[in-house]
Motif scaffolding. Sequence first.
Motif, mmCIF file in Angstrom:
data_model
loop_
_atom_site.group_PDB
_atom_site.id
_atom_site.type_symbol
_atom_site.label_atom_id
_atom_site.label_comp_id
_atom_site.label_asym_id
_atom_site.label_seq_id
_atom_site.Cartn_x
_atom_site.Cartn_y
_atom_site.Cartn_z
ATOM 1 N N PHE A 37 0.968 -1.104 -0.073
ATOM 2 C CA PHE A 37 0.109 -0.037 -0.002
ATOM 3 C C PHE A 37 0.878 1.358 -0.054
ATOM 4 O O PHE A 37 2.110 1.159 0.350
ATOM 5 N N ARG A 38 0.402 2.351 -0.247
ATOM 6 C CA ARG A 38 0.915 3.599 -0.400
ATOM 7 C C ARG A 38 0.239 4.767 -0.115
ATOM 8 O O ARG A 38 -0.966 4.753 -0.311
ATOM 9 N N LYS A 44 -5.509 9.952 0.027
ATOM 10 C CA LYS A 44 -5.763 8.887 0.330
ATOM 11 C C LYS A 44 -4.992 7.623 0.297
ATOM 12 O O LYS A 44 -4.204 7.332 -0.605
ATOM 13 N N ARG A 45 -4.956 6.804 1.176
ATOM 14 C CA ARG A 45 -4.063 5.458 1.127
ATOM 15 C C ARG A 45 -4.712 4.561 -0.029
ATOM 16 O O ARG A 45 -5.874 4.546 -0.121
ATOM 17 N N GLU A 46 -3.872 4.128 -0.781
ATOM 18 C CA GLU A 46 -4.414 3.204 -1.721
ATOM 19 C C GLU A 46 -3.449 1.925 -1.891
ATOM 20 O O GLU A 46 -2.327 1.891 -1.589
ATOM 21 N N GLY A 47 -4.309 0.684 -2.236
ATOM 22 C CA GLY A 47 -3.556 -0.542 -2.490
ATOM 23 C C GLY A 47 -2.784 -0.381 -3.883
ATOM 24 O O GLY A 47 -3.347 0.328 -4.833
ATOM 25 N N VAL A 48 -1.605 -1.018 -3.624
ATOM 26 C CA VAL A 48 -0.722 -0.953 -4.812
ATOM 27 C C VAL A 48 -0.457 -2.422 -5.701
ATOM 28 O O VAL A 48 -0.666 -2.586 -6.723
ATOM 29 N N ALA A 49 -0.362 -3.487 -4.849
ATOM 30 C CA ALA A 49 -0.131 -5.082 -5.233
ATOM 31 C C ALA A 49 -0.560 -5.715 -4.222
ATOM 32 O O ALA A 49 -0.576 -5.562 -3.038
ATOM 33 N N SER A 50 -0.862 -7.158 -4.603
ATOM 34 C CA SER A 50 -1.451 -8.028 -3.605
ATOM 35 C C SER A 50 -0.908 -9.331 -4.200
ATOM 36 O O SER A 50 -0.750 -9.631 -5.448
ATOM 37 N N ILE A 51 -0.652 -10.332 -3.252
ATOM 38 C CA ILE A 51 -0.401 -11.669 -3.500
ATOM 39 C C ILE A 51 -1.044 -12.743 -2.544
ATOM 40 O O ILE A 51 -0.985 -12.380 -1.512
ATOM 41 N N ASP A 52 -1.454 -13.744 -3.251
ATOM 42 C CA ASP A 52 -2.312 -14.672 -2.442
ATOM 43 C C ASP A 52 -1.375 -15.911 -1.988
ATOM 44 O O ASP A 52 -0.288 -16.022 -2.616
ATOM 45 N N THR A 53 -2.085 -16.885 -1.293
ATOM 46 C CA THR A 53 -1.281 -17.954 -1.168
ATOM 47 C C THR A 53 -0.783 -18.990 -2.071
ATOM 48 O O THR A 53 0.021 -19.637 -1.796
ATOM 49 N N VAL A 63 -0.147 1.319 -11.569
ATOM 50 C CA VAL A 63 1.420 0.486 -11.322
ATOM 51 C C VAL A 63 1.507 -0.646 -12.287
ATOM 52 O O VAL A 63 2.661 -1.335 -12.360
ATOM 53 N N LYS A 64 0.419 -1.133 -12.990
ATOM 54 C CA LYS A 64 0.488 -2.329 -13.924
ATOM 55 C C LYS A 64 1.440 -2.150 -14.874
ATOM 56 O O LYS A 64 1.585 -0.988 -15.419
ATOM 57 N N GLY A 65 2.324 -3.120 -14.900
ATOM 58 C CA GLY A 65 3.310 -3.079 -16.055
ATOM 59 C C GLY A 65 4.612 -2.562 -15.405
ATOM 60 O O GLY A 65 5.514 -2.587 -16.002
ATOM 61 N N ARG A 66 4.582 -1.809 -14.338
ATOM 62 C CA ARG A 66 5.865 -1.162 -13.870
ATOM 63 C C ARG A 66 6.252 -2.026 -12.441
ATOM 64 O O ARG A 66 7.752 -1.805 -12.311
ATOM 65 N N PHE A 67 5.251 -2.441 -11.683
ATOM 66 C CA PHE A 67 5.490 -2.954 -10.300
ATOM 67 C C PHE A 67 5.427 -4.349 -10.370
ATOM 68 O O PHE A 67 4.452 -5.008 -11.052
ATOM 69 N N TYR A 98 -3.986 -9.044 5.268
ATOM 70 C CA TYR A 98 -5.505 -8.846 5.422
ATOM 71 C C TYR A 98 -6.244 -10.148 4.644
ATOM 72 O O TYR A 98 -5.564 -11.078 4.064
ATOM 73 N N GLY A 99 -7.455 -10.382 4.784
ATOM 74 C CA GLY A 99 -8.135 -11.564 4.409
ATOM 75 C C GLY A 99 -7.580 -12.906 4.645
ATOM 76 O O GLY A 99 -7.050 -12.944 5.859
ATOM 77 N N LEU A 100 -8.005 -13.700 3.900
ATOM 78 C CA LEU A 100 -7.931 -15.284 4.193
ATOM 79 C C LEU A 100 -6.716 -16.045 3.301
ATOM 80 O O LEU A 100 -6.771 -16.964 3.147
ATOM 81 N N GLY A 101 -6.251 -15.080 2.536
ATOM 82 C CA GLY A 101 -5.119 -15.606 1.450
ATOM 83 C C GLY A 101 -5.547 -16.240 0.175
ATOM 84 O O GLY A 101 -4.731 -16.385 -0.768
ATOM 85 N N THR A 102 -6.849 -16.549 -0.291
ATOM 86 C CA THR A 102 -7.357 -17.179 -1.332
ATOM 87 C C THR A 102 -8.158 -16.089 -2.254
ATOM 88 O O THR A 102 -8.041 -16.367 -3.573
ATOM 89 N N TRP A 103 -8.481 -15.003 -1.869
ATOM 90 C CA TRP A 103 -8.919 -13.800 -2.622
ATOM 91 C C TRP A 103 -8.548 -12.523 -2.282
ATOM 92 O O TRP A 103 -8.912 -12.171 -1.220
ATOM 93 N N CYS A 104 -7.494 -11.955 -3.072
ATOM 94 C CA CYS A 104 -6.717 -10.961 -2.544
ATOM 95 C C CYS A 104 -6.943 -9.643 -3.255
ATOM 96 O O CYS A 104 -5.784 -9.422 -4.121
ATOM 97 N N PRO A 105 -8.013 -9.086 -3.230
ATOM 98 C CA PRO A 105 -8.321 -7.896 -4.149
ATOM 99 C C PRO A 105 -7.541 -6.781 -3.906
ATOM 100 O O PRO A 105 -7.032 -6.562 -2.687
ATOM 101 N N ILE A 106 -7.238 -5.827 -4.715
ATOM 102 C CA ILE A 106 -6.529 -4.722 -4.258
ATOM 103 C C ILE A 106 -7.396 -3.636 -3.652
ATOM 104 O O ILE A 106 -8.572 -3.580 -4.070
ATOM 105 N N ARG A 107 -7.161 -3.193 -2.533
ATOM 106 C CA ARG A 107 -8.254 -2.428 -1.724
ATOM 107 C C ARG A 107 -7.241 -1.579 -0.797
ATOM 108 O O ARG A 107 -5.895 -1.545 -0.928
ATOM 109 N N ASP A 108 -7.787 -0.748 -0.175
ATOM 110 C CA ASP A 108 -7.283 0.480 0.606
ATOM 111 C C ASP A 108 -7.073 0.334 1.984
ATOM 112 O O ASP A 108 -6.536 1.015 2.853
#
Length: 123
Positions: A37-38, A44-53, A63-67, A98-108
Amino acid sequence: QVQLQESGGGSVQPGGSLRLSCAVSGYSNRPYCMGWFRQAPGKKREGVASIDTEDYTRYADSVKGRFTVSRDKAKNTLYLQMNSLKPEDTAMYYCATYGLGTWCPIRDDADNWGRGTQVTVSS
């Protein structure tokens, strides 16, 4: 819960690159999503990238294509490779869980935060 410690921030010129790291320690009794996040001053704080289990990754459009988010499970470390940096990428960057690891949307929002590392992109 797990503890998170970011590092790797700094100052870079536009077009440059940085790699952020997030060291994960401690124990969780359930799986979780990990995200970057940044927050820029006055914004406002924003989600940048996420990774699930399963190591499936998602990115904000800005940031898509750069990060690239990745992790080294053996080292318990999360990374954010940032290329082609722009002045508008300037912000405090945080890793979080955050969350439970199987669905990790970009969120703030997230449940558990590190203290952050500053990234400044300026000529």
